[in-house]
Design an enzyme around this catalytic site. Structure first.
Site, PDB file in Angstrom:
ATOM      1  N   HIS A  80      24.549  -0.559   1.689  1.00  0.00           N
ATOM      2  CA  HIS A  80      23.709  -0.123   2.630  1.00  0.00           C
ATOM      3  C   HIS A  80      24.661  -0.276   4.264  1.00  0.00           C
ATOM      4  O   HIS A  80      25.072  -0.001   5.037  1.00  0.00           O
ATOM      5  CB  HIS A  80      22.786  -0.140   3.107  1.00  0.00           C
ATOM      6  CG  HIS A  80      21.552   0.486   1.829  1.00  0.00           C
ATOM      7  ND1 HIS A  80      21.146  -0.327   0.549  1.00  0.00           N
ATOM      8  CD2 HIS A  80      22.334   1.137   0.694  1.00  0.00           C
ATOM      9  CE1 HIS A  80      20.757   0.371  -0.003  1.00  0.00           C
ATOM     10  NE2 HIS A  80      21.513   1.682  -0.169  1.00  0.00           N
TER      11      HIS A  80
ATOM     12  N   GLY B 111       0.488  -1.284  -0.150  1.00  0.00           N
ATOM     13  CA  GLY B 111      -0.391  -0.012   0.299  1.00  0.00           C
ATOM     14  C   GLY B 111       1.223   0.814  -0.285  1.00  0.00           C
ATOM     15  O   GLY B 111       0.283   2.725   0.216  1.00  0.00           O
TER      16      GLY B 111
HETATM   17  P1  NAD Z   1       6.741   2.012   1.177  1.00  0.00           P
HETATM   18  O1  NAD Z   1       7.726   2.410   2.255  1.00  0.00           O
HETATM   19  O2  NAD Z   1       6.087   3.185   0.732  1.00  0.00           O
HETATM   20  O3  NAD Z   1       5.996   0.904   1.226  1.00  0.00           O
HETATM   21  C1  NAD Z   1       5.119   0.998   2.422  1.00  0.00           C
HETATM   22  C2  NAD Z   1       4.007   0.133   2.726  1.00  0.00           C
HETATM   23  O4  NAD Z   1       4.874  -1.240   2.893  1.00  0.00           O
HETATM   24  C3  NAD Z   1       2.568  -0.212   3.331  1.00  0.00           C
HETATM   25  O5  NAD Z   1       2.009   0.935   2.798  1.00  0.00           O
HETATM   26  C4  NAD Z   1       2.996  -1.621   3.547  1.00  0.00           C
HETATM   27  O6  NAD Z   1       1.711  -1.814   2.889  1.00  0.00           O
HETATM   28  C5  NAD Z   1       3.810  -2.105   3.953  1.00  0.00           C
HETATM   29  N1  NAD Z   1       3.829  -2.260   5.435  1.00  0.00           N
HETATM   30  C6  NAD Z   1       5.242  -1.040   6.160  1.00  0.00           C
HETATM   31  N2  NAD Z   1       5.201  -1.595   7.420  1.00  0.00           N
HETATM   32  C7  NAD Z   1       4.938  -2.579   7.472  1.00  0.00           C
HETATM   33  C8  NAD Z   1       4.231  -3.730   8.424  1.00  0.00           C
HETATM   34  N3  NAD Z   1       5.014  -3.808   9.947  1.00  0.00           N
HETATM   35  N4  NAD Z   1       3.755  -5.231   8.452  1.00  0.00           N
HETATM   36  C9  NAD Z   1       3.628  -4.837   6.505  1.00  0.00           C
HETATM   37  N5  NAD Z   1       3.419  -4.341   5.653  1.00  0.00           N
HETATM   38  C10 NAD Z   1       3.959  -3.415   6.142  1.00  0.00           C
HETATM   39  O7  NAD Z   1       7.797   1.574   0.153  1.00  0.00           O
HETATM   40  P2  NAD Z   1       8.159   1.628  -1.127  1.00  0.00           P
HETATM   41  O8  NAD Z   1       8.503   3.388  -1.442  1.00  0.00           O
HETATM   42  O9  NAD Z   1       6.871   1.575  -2.263  1.00  0.00           O
HETATM   43  O10 NAD Z   1       9.495   0.214  -2.431  1.00  0.00           O
HETATM   44  C11 NAD Z   1       8.493  -1.005  -1.702  1.00  0.00           C
HETATM   45  C12 NAD Z   1       9.894  -1.696  -2.474  1.00  0.00           C
HETATM   46  O11 NAD Z   1      10.612  -1.066  -2.992  1.00  0.00           O
HETATM   47  C13 NAD Z   1      11.001  -1.570  -1.555  1.00  0.00           C
HETATM   48  O12 NAD Z   1      11.858  -2.883  -1.295  1.00  0.00           O
HETATM   49  C14 NAD Z   1      11.979  -0.018  -1.437  1.00  0.00           C
HETATM   50  O13 NAD Z   1      13.121  -0.171  -0.863  1.00  0.00           O
HETATM   51  C15 NAD Z   1      12.441  -0.778  -3.333  1.00  0.00           C
HETATM   52  N6  NAD Z   1      12.145   0.773  -4.008  1.00  0.00           N
HETATM   53  C16 NAD Z   1      11.605   1.316  -3.969  1.00  0.00           C
HETATM   54  C17 NAD Z   1      11.726   2.725  -4.321  1.00  0.00           C
HETATM   55  C18 NAD Z   1      10.603   3.519  -4.648  1.00  0.00           C
HETATM   56  O14 NAD Z   1      11.107   4.803  -5.668  1.00  0.00           O
HETATM   57  N7  NAD Z   1       9.610   3.556  -4.181  1.00  0.00           N
HETATM   58  C19 NAD Z   1      13.006   2.600  -5.710  1.00  0.00           C
HETATM   59  C20 NAD Z   1      13.761   1.073  -5.555  1.00  0.00           C
HETATM   60  C21 NAD Z   1      13.236   0.638  -4.586  1.00  0.00           C
END
Ligand code: NAD
Length: 407
Positions: free
Chosen positions: A207, A10
């Site tokens: 990291h 989400g």
């Molecule tokens: P985000 O931090 O927005 O994801 C948050 C979501 O993770 C929440 O909405 C929930 O669905 C879930 N979540 C959070 N805490 C939780 C818990 N305790 N238990 C269960 N679910 C939980 O992350 P994002 O930006 O959507 O990224 C997703 C993945 O992609 C990550 O591994 C991130 O490192 C990677 N990534 C993201 C980007 C980017 O541009 N957003 C770029 C490269 C890689």
């Protein structure tokens, strides 16, 4: 089309994938996190989701997901399940979907981090042999939601992305289907095995390695300085890599290479070419953006893409403290480095550098992973170490990773 896709999560990524796919496919967003699904449903109401794609010809995609739910039984109709959620949450999705999934469901995980295929196989149980796991090396986009649950933006799309399919017999269908979903970009490049994706994971070296190099016991006496905040400036993360940190990174990446070579010797035909050294990864991914590529330190210090990026810190200017619970340790150690360490232990390879980083990091993130130099801590199941799902011998690993079916 009739294709039914579930998008899990989400956050930024899940919202973007939902917006992107809902236009052309029956797309159901699934979140098991707290009351997130209900919140998202309420936030969107009867409106459409709006996705902005920066720099694209058609830069607005307006669509409506077919559903937003926390009910795992929707998996029974799913042809494709995409996990676009941080890696610590993957296990819960696999476990809850397992009883409902139909034969041949394609599960794409972006990014998979390390050992995602092993976790998937162990959670699927008897069903594992009929399911398809596709591990992506990273998320295809840089993206952010702008109005939670309603609007998001794709800031950039990768040109190419590596993905590996387990079992390999499902390769053509799985990659074809996923490329169809993603569109023209990024272009999915097939990687020979998920073990290669797992051991490539650059985040698991960079990291924790840079964090250790700057804040570990050999360079920063955390105890003595715990009460003494940093100066007004947050230290630079990549440009701040010094000779000592470079030796830590080189030690870690070399130890992972030893794991690769030993696995290749053990499994005829296994190709781990994508699990390259960290320096090679920089040369491949940031070609032309670095002014000094003579050393790993040079690649990191002079990479334009990293200009000005700082260490994660808590507090305010004049009062900064390093954030030792940031995802650089809290995600990259359990679902990255622990897999590599676990593999090394299974192969009876010693990893002095990785060990000291994990031993320091586990204290920072409040997990017990290694005890007396062994992967036997009580929190092992929260990590991707194969030992966390009971794997302690090469034969058990090779079986669960379905490596025998190769070649
Ligand atoms: P985000 O931090 O927005 O994801 C948050 C979501 O993770 C929440 O909405 C929930 O669905 C879930 N979540 C959070 N805490 C939780 C818990 N305790 N238990 C269960 N679910 C939980 O992350 P994002 O930006 O959507 O990224 C997703 C993945 O992609 C990550 O591994 C991130 O490192 C990677 N990534 C993201 C980007 C980017 O541009 N957003 C770029 C490269 C890689």
């Amino acid at each position: 089309t009739d294709t039914c896709v579930l998008v899990c999560g989400g956050g930024n990524a899940a919202q973007v994938v939902t917006g992107l796919l809902s236009v052309r496919y029956k797309t159901i967003a699934v979140s098991f996190f707290a009351d997130e699904a209900e919140k998202w449903k309420t936030a969107l109401g009867n409106d459409s989701f709006e996705l902005t794609v920066e720099g694209a010809a058609v830069n607005k995609i307006v669509s409506k997901p077919a559903g937003i739910t926390n009910d795992p039984s929707v998996a029974k109709d799913a042809d494709v399940i995409i996990l676009a959620v941080p890696s610590f949450a993957h296990g819960e999705y696999f476990e809850k979907f397992a009883p409902y999934m139909k034969l041949g469901t394609i599960v794409g995980v972006m990014p998979a981090r390390s050992g995602g295929d092993i976790l998937f196989s162990s959670k699927m149980g008897d069903k594992a042999k009929d399911m398809v796991f596709v591990g992506f090396e990273t998320l295809p986009w840089a993206c952010r939601f702008s109005e939670w649950g309603r609007k998001a933006t794709i800031l950039g799309t990768k040109n190419t992305i590596l993905a590996a399919v387990t079992p390999p017999t499902a390769k053509a269908k799985a990659l074809g289907t996923l490329q169809g979903l993603l569109g023209v970009y990024p272009f999915i490049v097939e990687s020979p095995t998920n073990l290669g994706i797992s051991l490539r994971n650059p985040g698991m070296i960079v990291h924790p390695g840079v964090m250790y190099g700057r804040w570990g016991p050999e360079s920063w006496d955390g105890k003595a300085k715990a009460e003494k905040p940093l100066d007004a400036e947050k230290p630079l993360f990549y440009q701040g890599v010094d000779d000592f940190t470079e030796t830590v990174l080189l030690g870690m990446t070399d130890e992972v290479q030893a794991v690769c070579r030993k696995m290749e010797r053990m499994v005829p035909g296994l190709c781990l070419k994508d699990a390259c050294t960290l320096k090679q990864w920089y040369l491949d991914c940031y070609d032309g953006q670095m002014t000094d590529t003579s050393t790993l330190k040079g690649c990191m210090n002079t990479n334009k893409a990293y200009d000005g990026l700082t260490h994660p810190c808590k507090g305010e200017a004049g009062n900064y403290m390093p954030d030792l619970n940031y995802r650089y340790l809290a995600e990259d150690v359990p679902t990255g480095l622990c897999f590599a360490k676990g593999m090394a232990e299974i192969l009876s390879l010693s990893t002095p550098t990785i060990d000291k980083v994990i031993i320091w990091a586990q204290g920072c993130i409040g997990l017990e992973i290694m005890v007396d130099g062994k992967m036997t801590g009580k929190d092992l199941a929260k990590t991707r170490a194969p030992q966390g799902v009971g794997i302690t011998t090469p034969a058990e690993f090779i079986k669960l990773a379905k490596l025998e079916t190769k070649g």
